[in-house]
Design a protein around this motif. Structure first.
Motif, mmCIF file in Angstrom:
data_model
loop_
_atom_site.group_PDB
_atom_site.id
_atom_site.type_symbol
_atom_site.label_atom_id
_atom_site.label_comp_id
_atom_site.label_asym_id
_atom_site.label_seq_id
_atom_site.Cartn_x
_atom_site.Cartn_y
_atom_site.Cartn_z
ATOM 1 N N ALA A 52 46.950 43.210 40.928
ATOM 2 C CA ALA A 52 46.164 42.637 39.835
ATOM 3 C C ALA A 52 45.752 41.214 40.176
ATOM 4 C CB ALA A 52 46.979 42.672 38.550
ATOM 5 N N VAL A 53 46.705 40.428 40.701
ATOM 6 C CA VAL A 53 46.391 39.043 41.055
ATOM 7 C C VAL A 53 45.328 39.010 42.146
ATOM 8 C CG1 VAL A 53 47.316 36.952 42.098
ATOM 9 C CG2 VAL A 53 48.620 38.143 40.356
ATOM 10 N N ILE B 230 42.947 41.054 42.610
ATOM 11 C CA ILE B 230 41.618 41.331 42.039
ATOM 12 C C ILE B 230 41.102 40.116 41.275
ATOM 13 C CG2 ILE B 230 40.317 42.828 40.507
ATOM 14 C CD1 ILE B 230 42.523 44.916 41.064
ATOM 15 N N VAL B 231 42.010 39.455 40.546
ATOM 16 C CA VAL B 231 41.595 38.239 39.835
ATOM 17 C C VAL B 231 41.080 37.212 40.837
ATOM 18 C CG1 VAL B 231 42.388 36.298 38.455
ATOM 19 C CG2 VAL B 231 43.144 38.599 37.899
ATOM 20 N N ARG C 102 39.855 37.735 43.812
ATOM 21 C CA ARG C 102 38.597 38.206 44.364
ATOM 22 C C ARG C 102 37.463 37.929 43.379
ATOM 23 N NH1 ARG C 102 39.699 44.010 46.040
ATOM 24 N NH2 ARG C 102 41.670 43.057 46.624
ATOM 25 N N GLY C 103 37.750 38.174 42.081
ATOM 26 C CA GLY C 103 36.741 37.924 41.056
ATOM 27 C C GLY C 103 36.360 36.461 40.995
ATOM 28 N N LEU C 104 37.383 35.583 41.058
ATOM 29 C CA LEU C 104 37.115 34.145 41.002
ATOM 30 C C LEU C 104 36.320 33.700 42.228
ATOM 31 C CD1 LEU C 104 40.555 32.800 39.733
ATOM 32 C CD2 LEU C 104 38.379 32.693 38.528
#
Lengths: 295, 314
Positions: free
Chosen positions: A102-103, A105-106, A108-110
């Motif tokens: 999950a971290v 992906i966060v 990567r999103g940022l």
């Protein structure tokens, strides 16, 4: 013939040393917490992209950029541990591994939000001309990558064997309860392990970006290959991860050169599955020790 | 099956039957079909995670094998669609066995990373060697069985949701019978289960294979519905989406998979406002539901409900 082989060998060693650094990052956290941190690859991407940001976008001096990048990466590791790992301390392994995904992906999103989907690069560390070695062309930056990786390995070795904090972190990896009984603040050591691991990953990103471009979504593959390196050497064993990383890098570059460039990424994965089949304790690992540790 | 399961199944069946009758909107129907397809994969993952305590990050790989194998068998080899779907399922099951046998003998995270690697390998191979390469291939025949060809979206929605409901009933029965009890024992204590004679590893492998077959069936249905497939639908991100579905819905019951799948499938609608930020939003949802919703939506609601009933009767 030999020239081409040497060329593939050099490029394999270069990229392999980044895998080695990712593998080492895995081991640092695994040893302190028994967690496989699947956000490990994102630390490398953060290293490369932030270095570009400070160096190219903010026009900062070279050394200041490196310092700021490593500082930021360490901070990311710290925040990750504080916000997600610590609150879940009692949760089982399944939740732990999912939270690291999950971290990632966060992150990567940022990164995508800040840098977009374009690949980034910046000039090599030194402006020397590529030179010939046995007929193969060697980029000076490749020597930087190898040298920095070597320095990292020496530093980590010294840290874990010569300093009190390093020894305390190793004590936690053997037995967290016993470590806390002799007064080692275990949860702070876990925090240190995330900071250190993030910095090691970022070092890899900083040094490789001038050769191989860096983009926001490279983390997942880097994590998988770093993990291959780590299990190739036997999970938790530093020297094994370094060897594993180099071997994977070389095999990958040979496959791309001699077989088919599209299969480059499949090599590491096939190696990993083969090792899981035949030598789960790693190629250079000691099977008995692994069995005792129960992982 | 308890009364609760029965009521939930009846409600689900009623929705599945009536919704396609109530609307002609092909977009709504396609959302319904995709939620059904995702739910089939998600309940498989739920059983694997909730009952066997294993995590798979490679369900997209089995989903991809299901889609490609079924499409290739039916289009290039001219097999009947149902046979092609079964062939694809067998192939996925074989891949699952190969993957699970070594990884499940080890403790810890090996299956998670092995499946992650497996998913990526499937993706790379589809890109390199799949028909059409990265751009994919089309003209996949529509679903047909016993001479009936399903081309209308409404009929396909019924088909997908019937398959889903059948698989839910099968899963609930299985979890309530001997294999389910064994899995629960396994969750309680692995040592104790093996002491009473349960073959722990074999059991985990069987569950893993089952989840792969679910994913494969869903992938085949997807291929025969959209009739055009390309590798990008089967990348790592789909595995992560599936993980989100089951974590959000709750891994302890198959209903969690269904609820999570429907919610995540509908999510792109409200997310349209965020545009580029969608990856971040997905990540935040997964992180926050792991931190604060640890057990998932469905178990939380059923607990509230049962404690409310207890309070009232007391």
């Amino acid at each position: 013939m030999l020239t081409v082989f040497l060329q593939f060998l050099f490029s394999g060693l270069t990229i392999g040393s980044v895998y080695a650094l990712v593998g080492l990052g895995f081991n640092i956290i695994y040893n302190a917490t028994s967690i496989i941190n699947l956000a490990q690859g994102e630390f490398v991407v953060i290293g490369g992209l932030l270095m570009w940001f400070f160096l190219d976008s903010c026009q900062m001096p070279f050394l200041a950029s490196i310092a700021l990048t490593l500082l930021s990466a360490g901070l990311v590791g710290l925040i990750m541990e504080r916000l997600t790992i610590r609150p879940l301390k009692t949760a089982d392994m399944l939740v732990m591994i999912m939270v690291t995904i999950a971290v990632s992906i966060v992150m990567r999103g940022l990164l995508m939000f800040k840098f977009g989907k374009d690949p980034y690069t910046y000039p090599p560390f030194t402006e020397a001309e590529p030179f010939m070695l046995g007929g193969a062309v060697v980029q000076p930056q490749a020597l930087w990558v190898l040298g920095i990786t070597g320095a990292c390995i020496v530093f980590l070795y010294a840290f874990f064997n010569l300093t009190v904090v390093g020894k305390a972190m190793r004590a936690c990896s053997f037995d967290a309860t016993a470590a806390s009984l002799v007064g080692i603040p275990v949860s702070r050591m876990i925090m240190f392990s995330f900071i250190l691991s993030a910095i090691v990953g970022a070092v890899g990103g900083i040094s490789i970006t001038p050769i191989a471009l860096m983009e926001y979504d490279k983390g997942a593959m880097l994590a998988v290959k770093g993990f291959c390196a780590a299990i190739m050497g036997g999970l938790g064993r530093g020297r094994g991860a370094v060897l594993g990383g180099l071997v994977i890098g070389i095999l990958e570059s040979m496959t791309a050169g001699y077989l088919h460039s599209g299969l480059k990424d499949a090599v590491a994965l096939l190696i990993m599955l083969t090792i899981l089949f035949f030598r789960p304790a790693g190629m250079f690992g000691n099977a008995a020790v692994q069995r005792l540790k129960g992982h | 099956m308890t009364r609760g399961h029965f009521i939930a199944l009846a409600l689900l069946a009623a929705c599945a039957l009536l919704l396609p009758l109530a609307t002609d909107d092909s977009y709504i129907l396609s959302l319904m079909i995709f939620s059904g397809i995702n739910a089939i994969v998600a309940i498989g993952l739920c059983i694997l995670m909730g009952s066997a305590g294993q995590v798979s990050l490679g369900q997209a790989g089995f989903y991809g094998i299901g889609a490609y194998a079924s499409a290739i068998l039916s289009q290039l080899f001219g097999l009947p669609v149902v046979a092609a779907i079964c062939g694809a399922a067998v192939l996925s099951a074989a891949a699952a066995v190969i993957l699970a046998v070594p990884s499940l003998r080890l403790k810890g995270h090996y299956l998670a990373v092995a499946t992650l690697g497996f998913g990526e390998i499937v993706y790379i191979f589809l890109n390199e060697f799949g028909p059409g390469g990265p751009s994919g291939f089309g003209d996949i025949p529509p679903f047909s069985a016993f001479g009936v060809v399903i081309t209308e979206s409404r009929h396909f929605a019924w088909l997908v949701w019937s398959v889903l409901i059948l698989l839910i009933i099968f899963s609930l029965n299985m979890l309530n019978a001997r294999p389910g009890r064994a899995l629960r024992a396994l969750h309680g204590s692995e040592t104790a289960s093996s002491a009473v004679g349960l073959d722990v590893v074999a059991l985990k492998i069987k569950v893993f294979v089952l989840s792969a077959i679910y994913a494969s069936i869903a992938g085949s249905l997807y291929a025969h519905y959209v009739s055009f497939i390309s590798p990008s639908s089967f990348a790592l991100f789909y595995s992560v989406l599936l993980l989100m579905m089951v974590v959000l819905g709750g891994i302890t019951t198959v209903w969690g998979g269904v609820v999570g799948a429907v919610l995540i499938t509908l999510l792109p609608e409200p997310l349209k406002a965020f545009e580029e930020l969608d990856v971040l939003v997905y990540g935040m949802i997964l992180t926050l539901s792991l931190l604060f919703l640890r057990r998932g939506i469905v178990p939380m609601i059923t607990e509230r409900f049962s404690s409310y009933r207890e309070n009232r009767s007391a």
